[in-house]
Design a protein around this motif. Structure first.
Motif, PDB file in Angstrom:
ATOM      1  N   MET A   1       0.841  -1.187   0.000  1.00 29.20           N
ATOM      2  CA  MET A   1       0.000   0.000   0.000  1.00 29.20           C
ATOM      3  C   MET A   1       0.888   1.252   0.000  1.00 29.20           C
ATOM      4  O   MET A   1       1.884   1.321   0.689  1.00 29.20           O
ATOM      5  N   MET A   2       0.520   2.234  -0.772  1.00 25.17           N
ATOM      6  CA  MET A   2       1.286   3.458  -0.875  1.00 25.17           C
ATOM      7  C   MET A   2       1.031   4.358   0.334  1.00 25.17           C
ATOM      8  O   MET A   2      -0.097   4.485   0.795  1.00 25.17           O
ATOM      9  N   LYS A   3       2.110   4.950   0.842  1.00 22.38           N
ATOM     10  CA  LYS A   3       1.979   5.875   1.974  1.00 22.38           C
ATOM     11  C   LYS A   3       1.356   7.177   1.497  1.00 22.38           C
ATOM     12  O   LYS A   3       1.561   7.598   0.365  1.00 22.38           O
ATOM     13  N   ASN A   4       0.631   7.815   2.399  1.00 24.26           N
ATOM     14  CA  ASN A   4       0.115   9.122   2.010  1.00 24.26           C
ATOM     15  C   ASN A   4       1.219  10.163   2.177  1.00 24.26           C
ATOM     16  O   ASN A   4       2.242   9.918   2.804  1.00 24.26           O
TER      17      ASN A   4
ATOM     18  N   ASN B   1       1.471  12.889   3.878  1.00 24.97           N
ATOM     19  CA  ASN B   1       1.775  13.337   5.237  1.00 24.97           C
ATOM     20  C   ASN B   1       2.715  12.376   5.944  1.00 24.97           C
ATOM     21  O   ASN B   1       3.635  12.809   6.640  1.00 24.97           O
ATOM     22  N   GLU B   2       2.511  11.079   5.769  1.00 21.05           N
ATOM     23  CA  GLU B   2       3.399  10.084   6.377  1.00 21.05           C
ATOM     24  C   GLU B   2       4.803  10.196   5.790  1.00 21.05           C
ATOM     25  O   GLU B   2       5.800  10.108   6.508  1.00 21.05           O
ATOM     26  N   THR B   3       4.870  10.410   4.502  1.00 22.78           N
ATOM     27  CA  THR B   3       6.166  10.545   3.838  1.00 22.78           C
ATOM     28  C   THR B   3       6.915  11.765   4.347  1.00 22.78           C
ATOM     29  O   THR B   3       8.105  11.689   4.680  1.00 22.78           O
TER      30      THR B   3
ATOM     31  N   GLU C   1       6.515  13.244   7.175  1.00 23.23           N
ATOM     32  CA  GLU C   1       6.867  12.995   8.573  1.00 23.23           C
ATOM     33  C   GLU C   1       8.163  12.179   8.654  1.00 23.23           C
ATOM     34  O   GLU C   1       9.047  12.486   9.446  1.00 23.23           O
ATOM     35  N   GLU C   2       8.288  11.164   7.830  1.00 29.27           N
ATOM     36  CA  GLU C   2       9.504  10.351   7.805  1.00 29.27           C
ATOM     37  C   GLU C   2      10.715  11.169   7.361  1.00 29.27           C
ATOM     38  O   GLU C   2      11.795  11.064   7.945  1.00 29.27           O
TER      39      GLU C   2
END
Length: 57
Positions: A1-4, A6-8, A10-11
């Motif tokens: 599943m592809m990250k959204n 915002n998560e990217t 944040e990382e």
């Protein structure tokens, strides 16, 4: 599943925060220049960045 996105971001932010302050500043300045065409560095900051890179690369 592809990250959204915002998560990217944040990382990415966590990785940037792991850098020492001077390296973090250089990276963020380079991003600003590359993607937004904005260079707000003073001549002294440019010289300090150049010296940092010479010492750490």
């Amino acid at each position: 599943m592809m990250k959204n996105i915002n998560e990217t971001f944040e990382e990415i932010g966590k990785e940037i925060n792991k850098l020492e302050p001077e390296a973090r500043c250089i990276l963020l300045n380079r991003i600003s220049i590359e993607y937004f065409g904005i260079d707000r560095r003073s001549k002294a900051e440019k010289l300090r960045e150049e010296q940092y890179l010479k010492n750490h690369m």
